[in-house]
Design an enzyme around this catalytic site. Structure first.
Site, PDB file in Angstrom:
ATOM      1  N   MET A   1      11.046  -6.820   4.248  1.00 48.43           N
ATOM      2  CA  MET A   1      10.906  -7.730   5.295  1.00 48.43           C
ATOM      3  C   MET A   1      12.473  -8.269   5.364  1.00 48.43           C
ATOM      4  O   MET A   1      12.511  -9.532   5.715  1.00 48.43           O
ATOM      5  CB  MET A   1       9.783  -8.756   5.555  1.00 48.43           C
ATOM      6  CG  MET A   1       8.536  -8.175   5.717  1.00 48.43           C
ATOM      7  SD  MET A   1       8.184  -6.929   6.727  1.00 48.43           S
ATOM      8  CE  MET A   1       8.290  -7.725   8.077  1.00 48.43           C
ATOM      9  N   ARG A   2      13.544  -7.494   5.213  1.00 44.74           N
ATOM     10  CA  ARG A   2      14.637  -7.940   5.498  1.00 44.74           C
ATOM     11  C   ARG A   2      15.648  -6.677   5.723  1.00 44.74           C
ATOM     12  O   ARG A   2      15.502  -5.784   5.373  1.00 44.74           O
ATOM     13  CB  ARG A   2      15.447  -8.469   4.040  1.00 44.74           C
ATOM     14  CG  ARG A   2      14.722  -9.734   3.507  1.00 44.74           C
ATOM     15  CD  ARG A   2      15.383  -9.945   2.383  1.00 44.74           C
ATOM     16  NE  ARG A   2      16.754 -10.542   2.214  1.00 44.74           N
ATOM     17  CZ  ARG A   2      17.153 -11.581   2.342  1.00 44.74           C
ATOM     18  NH1 ARG A   2      16.660 -12.576   2.525  1.00 44.74           N
ATOM     19  NH2 ARG A   2      18.665 -11.727   2.611  1.00 44.74           N
TER      20      ARG A   2
ATOM     21  N   HIS B   1       8.338   3.106   8.690  1.00 41.18           N
ATOM     22  CA  HIS B   1       8.122   2.434  10.004  1.00 41.18           C
ATOM     23  C   HIS B   1       6.830   3.030  10.833  1.00 41.18           C
ATOM     24  O   HIS B   1       6.731   4.166  10.921  1.00 41.18           O
ATOM     25  CB  HIS B   1       9.169   2.231  10.813  1.00 41.18           C
ATOM     26  CG  HIS B   1       9.155   1.399  12.087  1.00 41.18           C
ATOM     27  ND1 HIS B   1       9.171  -0.053  11.863  1.00 41.18           N
ATOM     28  CD2 HIS B   1       8.807   1.710  13.386  1.00 41.18           C
ATOM     29  CE1 HIS B   1       9.030  -0.307  12.943  1.00 41.18           C
ATOM     30  NE2 HIS B   1       8.720   0.462  14.074  1.00 41.18           N
TER      31      HIS B   1
ATOM     32  N   LEU C   1      19.445  -4.828   5.579  1.00 43.44           N
ATOM     33  CA  LEU C   1      20.268  -4.825   4.442  1.00 43.44           C
ATOM     34  C   LEU C   1      21.584  -5.050   4.755  1.00 43.44           C
ATOM     35  O   LEU C   1      22.050  -4.774   6.007  1.00 43.44           O
ATOM     36  CB  LEU C   1      20.230  -3.530   3.754  1.00 43.44           C
ATOM     37  CG  LEU C   1      18.624  -2.985   3.283  1.00 43.44           C
ATOM     38  CD1 LEU C   1      18.700  -1.708   2.612  1.00 43.44           C
ATOM     39  CD2 LEU C   1      18.168  -4.127   2.184  1.00 43.44           C
TER      40      LEU C   1
ATOM     41  N   SER D   1       0.749  -1.160   0.005  1.00 45.64           N
ATOM     42  CA  SER D   1       0.056  -0.199  -0.131  1.00 45.64           C
ATOM     43  C   SER D   1       0.730   1.353  -0.136  1.00 45.64           C
ATOM     44  O   SER D   1       0.666   2.313  -0.632  1.00 45.64           O
ATOM     45  CB  SER D   1      -1.032  -0.021   1.174  1.00 45.64           C
ATOM     46  OG  SER D   1      -0.136   0.394   2.361  1.00 45.64           O
ATOM     47  N   ASN D   2       2.001   1.332   0.661  1.00 46.38           N
ATOM     48  CA  ASN D   2       2.721   2.454   0.733  1.00 46.38           C
ATOM     49  C   ASN D   2       3.437   2.567  -1.011  1.00 46.38           C
ATOM     50  O   ASN D   2       3.376   3.736  -1.305  1.00 46.38           O
ATOM     51  CB  ASN D   2       4.159   2.315   1.589  1.00 46.38           C
ATOM     52  CG  ASN D   2       3.595   2.988   2.956  1.00 46.38           C
ATOM     53  OD1 ASN D   2       3.375   3.825   3.266  1.00 46.38           O
ATOM     54  ND2 ASN D   2       3.359   1.760   3.924  1.00 46.38           N
TER      55      ASN D   2
ATOM     56  N   ASP E   1      20.152   2.359   7.772  1.00 46.13           N
ATOM     57  CA  ASP E   1      21.744   2.097   8.241  1.00 46.13           C
ATOM     58  C   ASP E   1      21.636   0.601   8.445  1.00 46.13           C
ATOM     59  O   ASP E   1      20.637  -0.119   8.076  1.00 46.13           O
ATOM     60  CB  ASP E   1      22.274   3.076   9.141  1.00 46.13           C
ATOM     61  CG  ASP E   1      21.586   2.881  10.783  1.00 46.13           C
ATOM     62  OD1 ASP E   1      20.768   1.845  10.880  1.00 46.13           O
ATOM     63  OD2 ASP E   1      21.658   3.441  11.580  1.00 46.13           O
ATOM     64  N   GLU E   2      22.649   0.069   8.944  1.00 44.13           N
ATOM     65  CA  GLU E   2      22.874  -1.232   9.276  1.00 44.13           C
ATOM     66  C   GLU E   2      22.018  -1.790  10.381  1.00 44.13           C
ATOM     67  O   GLU E   2      21.889  -2.917  10.384  1.00 44.13           O
ATOM     68  CB  GLU E   2      24.290  -1.681   9.297  1.00 44.13           C
ATOM     69  CG  GLU E   2      25.050  -1.568   8.015  1.00 44.13           C
ATOM     70  CD  GLU E   2      26.343  -1.929   8.008  1.00 44.13           C
ATOM     71  OE1 GLU E   2      26.711  -2.793   8.913  1.00 44.13           O
ATOM     72  OE2 GLU E   2      26.867  -1.071   7.310  1.00 44.13           O
TER      73      GLU E   2
ATOM     74  N   ASN F   1      13.279   4.116   4.542  1.00 41.17           N
ATOM     75  CA  ASN F   1      12.496   3.239   4.781  1.00 41.17           C
ATOM     76  C   ASN F   1      11.183   3.971   5.796  1.00 41.17           C
ATOM     77  O   ASN F   1      11.305   5.007   6.461  1.00 41.17           O
ATOM     78  CB  ASN F   1      13.009   2.277   6.112  1.00 41.17           C
ATOM     79  CG  ASN F   1      12.093   1.282   6.454  1.00 41.17           C
ATOM     80  OD1 ASN F   1      11.223   0.618   5.818  1.00 41.17           O
ATOM     81  ND2 ASN F   1      12.203   0.910   7.899  1.00 41.17           N
TER      82      ASN F   1
HETATM   83  C1  GRF Z   1       4.053  -0.671   6.812  1.00 35.29           C
HETATM   84  O1  GRF Z   1       3.389  -0.367   7.947  1.00 35.29           O
HETATM   85  C2  GRF Z   1       4.971   0.015   6.952  1.00 35.29           C
HETATM   86  O2  GRF Z   1       5.204   1.248   7.854  1.00 35.29           O
HETATM   87  C3  GRF Z   1       5.969  -1.224   7.579  1.00 35.29           C
HETATM   88  O3  GRF Z   1       5.473  -2.277   6.648  1.00 35.29           O
HETATM   89  C4  GRF Z   1       3.934  -1.904   6.447  1.00 35.29           C
HETATM   90  C5  GRF Z   1       4.202  -2.378   4.954  1.00 35.29           C
HETATM   91  O4  GRF Z   1       2.779  -1.792   4.547  1.00 35.29           O
HETATM   92  N1  GRF Z   1       7.417  -1.147   7.222  1.00 35.29           N
HETATM   93  P1  GRF Z   1       2.346  -2.140   2.871  1.00 35.29           P
HETATM   94  O5  GRF Z   1       2.973  -3.306   2.269  1.00 35.29           O
HETATM   95  O6  GRF Z   1       3.247  -0.752   2.357  1.00 35.29           O
HETATM   96  O7  GRF Z   1       0.868  -1.793   2.915  1.00 35.29           O
END
Ligand code: GRF
Length: 206
Positions: free
Chosen positions: A90-91, A109, A93, A14-15, A141-142, A107
């Protein structure tokens, strides 16, 4: 030339869609060069294909972190990406990746970092009992969600919030601040001083 974005995602995307929508509406001056996922079935990859974007699956099975990252970096360089945007990727870097795009990896969050890094940030906020949480766009960052902070948005926690309702209100803010942060960085309007990301003063027009 419009800044070229490389989007990395592992899930629903969605982002990514919000970024693409901002571009389509002319609210973000950028172009999406490539969308890459480490998950072949990520809905975000399919959404990217439906929009006619280059959407690539790069599998990590059997590869070390660095070997996998070398594949990512080589694809991003081939696509002449200016800015890498992690959007639910979901990794962690490797340092090889980070050094390949210095201060050019962002990123998003779903908490006000440094509170509640890692997984299930919204649930962590609820369990802790904070009255305000939100979302953060930061340079990568790492570490885990630990890089210098570019933008944040604050979201109040309501008494009747569940993880779902809170996550939905945070997500709406994520979709706004990510594009704003991307524009700031692409326009070289940010300067990193230690942990602080400062706005570069713009020259007044007369
Ligand atoms: C979001 O809540 C983002 O902040 C986090 O992972 C989620 C990703 O959602 N890092 P989407 O795949 O962008 O819908």
């Amino acid at each position: 030339m419009r800044g070229r974005l490389g989007i990395l995602l592992s899930g629903r995307g969605s982002n990514f869609e919000a970024i693409a929508d901002h571009i389509e509406r002319g609210e973000l001056d950028a172009q999406i060069a490539v969308v890459i996922s480490n998950a072949s079935q990520a809905p975000g990859l399919e959404k990217a294909r439906q929009r006619g974007l280059e959407a690539i699956f790069i599998g990590s099975k059997g590869l070390s972190r660095e070997e996998f990252d070398r594949r990512l970096v080589s694809t991003l360089k081939e696509e002449q990406v200016d800015l890498v945007c992690l959007a639910g990727f979901m990794r962690l870097l490797s340092s090889y990746f980070i050094k390949s795009f210095p201060h050019r990896i962002l990123n998003i969050h779903p908490s006000l970092l440094p509170s509640f890094p890692g997984l299930n940030a919204q649930q962590q906020a609820l369990e802790h009992g904070v009255k305000y949480t939100g979302c953060t766009v930061h340079f990568v960052d790492e570490g885990l969600d630990s890089g210098p902070i570019i933008l944040q948005a604050v979201v109040p926690v309501l008494d009747n919030d569940t993880e779902q309702t809170l996550s939905a209100r945070i997500l709406a803010e994520e979709h706004e601040i990510y594009s704003r942060a991307i524009q700031l960085v692409l326009d070289n309007q940010t300067r990193v001083e230690g942990r602080r990301v400062l706005r570069v003063a713009t020259t007044e027009c007369t």
